[in-house]
Design a protein around this motif. Sequence first.
Motif, mmCIF file in Angstrom:
data_model
loop_
_atom_site.group_PDB
_atom_site.id
_atom_site.type_symbol
_atom_site.label_atom_id
_atom_site.label_comp_id
_atom_site.label_asym_id
_atom_site.label_seq_id
_atom_site.Cartn_x
_atom_site.Cartn_y
_atom_site.Cartn_z
ATOM 1 N N GLN A 70 47.264 19.182 -1.776
ATOM 2 C CA GLN A 70 47.443 20.271 -1.030
ATOM 3 C C GLN A 70 46.999 21.580 -1.609
ATOM 4 N N ALA A 71 47.360 21.817 -3.058
ATOM 5 C CA ALA A 71 46.866 22.958 -3.404
ATOM 6 C C ALA A 71 45.469 23.101 -3.349
ATOM 7 N N PHE A 72 44.614 22.112 -3.726
ATOM 8 C CA PHE A 72 43.153 22.163 -3.734
ATOM 9 C C PHE A 72 42.678 22.341 -2.349
ATOM 10 N N GLU A 73 43.127 21.814 -1.225
ATOM 11 C CA GLU A 73 42.843 21.864 -0.073
ATOM 12 C C GLU A 73 42.908 23.446 0.554
ATOM 13 N N LEU A 74 43.994 24.112 0.053
ATOM 14 C CA LEU A 74 44.256 25.556 0.103
ATOM 15 C C LEU A 74 43.561 26.547 -0.570
ATOM 16 N N GLY A 75 42.706 26.079 -1.480
ATOM 17 C CA GLY A 75 41.812 26.823 -2.339
ATOM 18 C C GLY A 75 42.254 27.491 -3.804
ATOM 19 N N ASP A 76 43.311 26.724 -4.113
ATOM 20 C CA ASP A 76 44.163 27.215 -5.497
ATOM 21 C C ASP A 76 42.984 27.118 -6.452
ATOM 22 N N PRO A 77 42.902 28.077 -7.272
ATOM 23 C CA PRO A 77 41.743 27.822 -8.486
ATOM 24 C C PRO A 77 42.340 27.098 -9.569
ATOM 25 N N ARG A 78 43.465 26.908 -9.761
ATOM 26 C CA ARG A 78 44.103 25.896 -10.728
ATOM 27 C C ARG A 78 44.010 24.572 -10.615
ATOM 28 N N ALA A 79 43.923 24.347 -9.207
ATOM 29 C CA ALA A 79 43.462 22.777 -8.709
ATOM 30 C C ALA A 79 42.203 22.523 -8.572
ATOM 31 N N ASP A 80 41.609 21.807 -9.679
ATOM 32 C CA ASP A 80 40.119 21.726 -9.469
ATOM 33 C C ASP A 80 40.070 20.299 -9.236
ATOM 34 N N LEU A 81 38.993 19.710 -8.661
ATOM 35 C CA LEU A 81 38.803 18.245 -7.915
ATOM 36 C C LEU A 81 39.109 17.451 -9.076
ATOM 37 N N ALA A 82 38.377 17.456 -10.322
ATOM 38 C CA ALA A 82 38.874 16.301 -11.147
ATOM 39 C C ALA A 82 40.373 16.014 -11.359
ATOM 40 N N ARG A 83 41.144 17.079 -11.468
ATOM 41 C CA ARG A 83 42.409 17.154 -11.723
ATOM 42 C C ARG A 83 43.265 16.286 -10.439
ATOM 43 N N VAL A 84 42.610 16.574 -9.343
ATOM 44 C CA VAL A 84 43.125 15.947 -8.113
ATOM 45 C C VAL A 84 43.083 14.597 -7.942
ATOM 46 N N MET A 85 41.843 14.299 -8.514
ATOM 47 C CA MET A 85 41.291 12.585 -8.117
ATOM 48 C C MET A 85 42.144 12.055 -9.336
ATOM 49 N N VAL A 86 42.421 12.422 -10.441
ATOM 50 C CA VAL A 86 42.878 11.955 -11.588
ATOM 51 C C VAL A 86 44.323 11.646 -11.212
ATOM 52 N N ALA A 87 44.855 12.563 -10.633
ATOM 53 C CA ALA A 87 46.348 12.679 -10.205
ATOM 54 C C ALA A 87 46.528 11.682 -9.081
ATOM 55 N N MET A 88 45.659 11.467 -8.076
ATOM 56 C CA MET A 88 45.761 10.520 -7.030
ATOM 57 C C MET A 88 45.703 9.173 -7.579
ATOM 58 N N GLN A 89 44.631 9.020 -8.463
ATOM 59 C CA GLN A 89 44.280 7.660 -9.106
ATOM 60 C C GLN A 89 45.535 7.034 -9.945
ATOM 61 N N GLN A 90 46.079 8.043 -10.587
ATOM 62 C CA GLN A 90 47.407 7.798 -11.350
ATOM 63 C C GLN A 90 48.617 7.337 -10.518
ATOM 64 N N SER A 91 48.866 8.118 -9.437
ATOM 65 C CA SER A 91 49.735 7.653 -8.650
ATOM 66 C C SER A 91 49.504 6.568 -8.032
ATOM 67 N N GLN A 92 48.388 6.268 -7.706
ATOM 68 C CA GLN A 92 47.948 4.864 -7.035
ATOM 69 C C GLN A 92 48.079 3.808 -7.919
#
Length: 117
Positions: A70-92
């Motif tokens: 959600q932070a990435f979608e809202l444009g937060d500069p601390r939430a880059d795409l790589a971190r989001v993808m890794v977090a999503m994969q870890q949770s999955q």
Amino acid sequence: MSDAISSILSQIRAHEMRSRSVLADAPPSGAIAPGPAGAKPGEGAGFTQTLNRAMDGVSKAQNDAGALAQAFELGDPRADLARVMVAMQQSQVAFRATVEVRNRLVQAYQDVMNMPV
């Protein structure tokens, strides 16, 4: 997939070993020892608590991944795409491992229930 299951099982075993060491340091059986808040007498850190902690960890991973997405979608500069993808994969992976552990527990329960007496 089997690496994730092995990881979850090793975490459960580590929690179990920690709970055993806590029980080994407990006072003699005649003494009154303070327990966790809301715990019933004679109830130690067992399988149920270990499983609950593991489930809480999976839930936290999913919530963190969702918040990061959600932070990435809202444009937060601390939430880059790589971190989001890794977090999503870890949770999955954590969720899939939890489902596999649940399936194996259900299968073991059914096997025990179907044993002849």
